[in-house]
Design a protein around this motif. Structure first.
Motif, short mmCIF file in Angstrom:
data_model
loop_
_atom_site.label_atom_id
_atom_site.label_comp_id
_atom_site.label_asym_id
_atom_site.label_seq_id
_atom_site.Cartn_x
_atom_site.Cartn_y
_atom_site.Cartn_z
N LYS A 193 2.46 3.11 44.23
CA LYS A 193 1.59 4.28 44.13
C LYS A 193 1.61 4.84 42.70
CE LYS A 193 2.29 5.68 48.96
NZ LYS A 193 2.86 6.73 49.86
N PHE A 352 0.38 14.05 44.68
CA PHE A 352 1.43 13.66 45.63
C PHE A 352 1.87 14.83 46.50
CE2 PHE A 352 1.15 9.95 43.44
CZ PHE A 352 2.20 9.05 43.53
N SER A 353 1.30 16.01 46.27
CA SER A 353 1.77 17.19 47.01
C SER A 353 1.42 17.13 48.48
CB SER A 353 1.18 18.46 46.38
OG SER A 353 -0.24 18.39 46.38
N ASP A 354 0.44 16.32 48.88
CA ASP A 354 0.09 16.22 50.30
C ASP A 354 1.15 15.46 51.10
OD1 ASP A 354 -2.25 17.57 49.76
OD2 ASP A 354 -3.44 15.73 49.51
N SER A 355 1.77 14.46 50.48
CA SER A 355 2.74 13.62 51.20
C SER A 355 4.18 13.92 50.82
CB SER A 355 2.46 12.15 50.94
OG SER A 355 1.13 11.81 51.31
N TYR A 356 4.38 14.56 49.67
CA TYR A 356 5.74 14.80 49.19
C TYR A 356 5.90 16.24 48.74
CZ TYR A 356 5.77 9.67 48.76
OH TYR A 356 5.68 8.32 49.01
N ASP A 357 7.13 16.72 48.85
CA ASP A 357 7.51 17.98 48.23
C ASP A 357 8.00 17.65 46.82
OD1 ASP A 357 6.97 19.53 50.50
OD2 ASP A 357 8.92 19.01 51.37
N ASN A 370 9.81 13.02 50.81
CA ASN A 370 8.77 12.61 51.75
C ASN A 370 8.74 13.58 52.94
OD1 ASN A 370 7.33 11.17 53.92
ND2 ASN A 370 7.37 9.46 52.49
N LYS A 371 7.59 14.13 53.23
CA LYS A 371 7.48 15.13 54.29
C LYS A 371 7.69 14.54 55.68
CE LYS A 371 4.39 18.22 51.72
NZ LYS A 371 3.07 18.91 51.68
N GLN A 372 7.42 13.24 55.85
CA GLN A 372 7.58 12.62 57.16
C GLN A 372 8.98 12.02 57.34
OE1 GLN A 372 4.39 9.81 57.63
NE2 GLN A 372 2.83 11.39 57.95
N SER A 373 9.38 11.15 56.41
CA SER A 373 10.67 10.47 56.56
C SER A 373 11.84 11.29 56.02
CB SER A 373 10.64 9.13 55.85
OG SER A 373 10.47 9.31 54.45
#
Length: 565
Positions: A193, A352-357, A370-373
């Motif tokens: 990415k 990257f702010s949508d998927s990561y802090d 990573n907001k999910q993992s």
């Protein structure tokens, strides 16, 4: 000439006598100083701390994905050579297949010395001497990079044009190290990415992810049961496989004229062991053509006693500070690294702010979560940009030490903090001349003229030069006040009138000497800094120094008058 000197004296006297004129002079100088800082922040004057030197050679690194054959590597390399051989500025070229070119410090640091295999090649290109060509090496590489990448991109290859490093060699101009995550695949996904951001950044070239490309390989496993049934030995099968594809020493030629034994190396020829297509079927056919003689005198095909399996390559894991890491690298094409770095950093913060802090760590590094993992990553900048930042830090500390040292020297000499502070402040204002000189010179050059690390050396030198000018004026003014009883305003005006010509001669001497440096690709920044800075220092000596030193000298004059009474 006398009329001009009287004019200077009268001008300075009127300047010190009128509060409005003093205010206007300080306001104009403040605007010039602020606008000079704005020129840098707005990128009208660009900064590149380590300028690239001119050279008579450059290298080309050709990298194909792992598993590609030497024939495909040669096809890419020959395409590059065909486009370069008609260039008039090139004298000769050397090609090295599967091995490093002659070792230099840059290749060692980039790890190119240890790269081997059928999928790599190195081309060393020698140019005519600089005085025999109209094009610089930097311009030549910029022009040829587009031609080669446009016409010779095939087999998903990577072609890198490597120039002489601007400073201490590094892996690349920009290196973004990715650590953390839940494993190799996780870091690789984030690195890909980031590579997209690198590719979308203006004036970035030679992008790459420093990792092994996954590829299929073929493993040959010996079947011990079939080998025993066929009347063969495991060592016999192993040796014939090495003999056929790798080769081995089977005997020595004891020549009386040779200092050492000459080994006799036996292997199949290239046509027999080579495969023009990577496939399990072709490998099995090659093994079927290899025959072994067992104890009963019967010939057994090697394929009967081995098994061929398709396997996936294992990626090489690189660690730094005991943390597994993947690096995304790129080179800048006639651009400063800092602007590309800031562009990528802002894109990461926004995209990257949508998927990561995303959080900033230190000056340039970033931390991603990573907001999910919930996996955490650290993005650390290295490469030539790191060397540039270290240079800024060192030169900034040197400038600070110089300012502090000059300040305390003036305090000891004059025993007056206000007078010493006025000298240092007036000296610092001349820095604006350096920035404006870079802006003016950039207008008349075909390429961007950067403010470099050598320009910062000019900053430090100018502080001393301007302090010397102020010291000459103050000493003479004090002498006039002590010996002739002049008031502070009159003494300063006469001192500047008297010292204007010697200071101007010093300025002209520095300018004429610095003109020899102005066209140099490395020390040009120092030359322009000295030219613009000394001119600004002269103007500051005539306009700003009188205002700065007037009040301290006036207090000194009044205090001496009271003591005399």
């Amino acid at each position: 000439m006398a009329r001009k000197e009287l004019f200077i004296e009268r001008f300075v006297y009127d300047l010190l006598e009128s509060p409005l004129k003093k205010f206007v002079a300080l306001l104009v100088m403040f605007i010039i100083l602020v606008s000079s800082v704005w020129l840098v922040t707005s990128e009208l004057v660009k900064v590149k701390l380590l300028p690239k030197p001119l050279a008579d050679n450059f290298s080309i690194y050709v990298d194909l994905p792992e598993g590609k054959s030497v024939y495909e590597t040669k096809e890419v390399t020959e395409c590059i050579l065909n486009h370069l051989k008609n260039e008039e500025i090139i004298t000769d070229m050397s090609v090295f297949y599967g091995e490093s070119a002659p070792v230099d410090f840059s290749a060692m640091l980039k790890g190119r010395l240890f790269e081997q295999g059928e999928n790599i090649a190195n081309i060393l290109v020698n140019l005519k001497r600089e005085d025999e060509r109209d094009e610089t090496s930097i311009d030549a590489v910029h022009r040829l990079r587009t031609i080669i990448n446009t016409n010779c991109t095939m087999y998903d290859n990577k072609i890198k044009m490597v120039e002489s490093p601007a400073g201490p060699p590094s892996i690349a101009a920009l290196v973004l190290e990715v650590t953390g995550g839940e494993g190799y695949d996780d870091r690789l996904d984030l690195s890909e990415k980031l590579l997209v951001l690198f590719e979308a950044t203006p004036r970035l070239v030679d992008f790459d992810i420093l990792r092994d490309e996954p590829y299929q390989k073929y493993g040959i496993t010996l079947n011990a049961h079939k080998i025993m049934q066929s009347g063969l030995q495991i060592e016999q099968v192993t040796k014939i496989l090495y003999l056929a594809f790798k080769g081995m020493d089977i005997a020595y030629d004891n020549n009386v004229n040779a200092q050492n034994q000459v080994s006799i190396h036996l292997t199949l020829n290239q046509d027999s062991k080579g495969m023009y297509k990577a496939s399990k079927l072709m490998l099995e056919q090659s093994l079927a053509s290899l025959m072994l003689l067992n104890a009963q005198g019967m010939t057994i095909p090697v394929i009967e006693v081995v098994e061929v399996a398709i396997e996936q390559s294992n990626p090489r894991i690189v660690s730094k500070n005991l943390s597994p890491m993947i690096a995304v690298v790129a080179e800048t094409d006639m651009e400063s690294q800092i602007y590309s770095l800031l562009y990528i950093q802002n894109k990461i913060l926004n995209d990257f702010s949508d998927s990561y802090d995303v959080e900033k760590v230190g000056l340039l590094d970033l931390s991603l979560r990573n907001k999910q993992s919930k996996a955490t990553y650290l993005l650390h900048w290295e490469g030539e940009q790191k060397v540039s930042m270290d240079t800024v830090t060192d030169l900034g500390m040197a400038m600070g030490v110089a300012i502090v040292f000059i300040f305390f020297m003036m305090v000891i000499y004059y025993k007056n903090f206000a007078l010493a502070g006025a000298i240092v402040l007036a000296s610092f204002i001349s820095v604006a001349g350096v920035i404006y000189a870079h802006l003016i010179y950039d207008m008349f050059t075909p390429h961007t003229f950067y403010m470099t690390g050598t320009s910062l050396i000019g900053f430090i030198a100018l502080i001393g030069i301007n302090s010397r000018n102020s010291l000459l004026i103050i000493d003479f003014a004090q002498q006039l006040m002590d010996e002739k009883g002049m008031d502070a305003r009159k003494a300063i005006a006469v001192a500047i009138q008297t010292r204007a010509k010697p200071i101007l001669l010093t300025v002209l001497a520095i300018i004429f000497a610095s003109m020899l440096l102005a066209t140099d690709p490395v020390f040009g920044g120092l030359g322009i800094a000295l030219i613009g800075g000394t001119l600004a220092a002269y103007a500051v000596s005539l306009l700003i120094v009188p205002i700065m030193i007037y009040r301290p000298l006036k207090k000194e004059y009044l205090s001496k008058g009271e003591s005399d009474v």
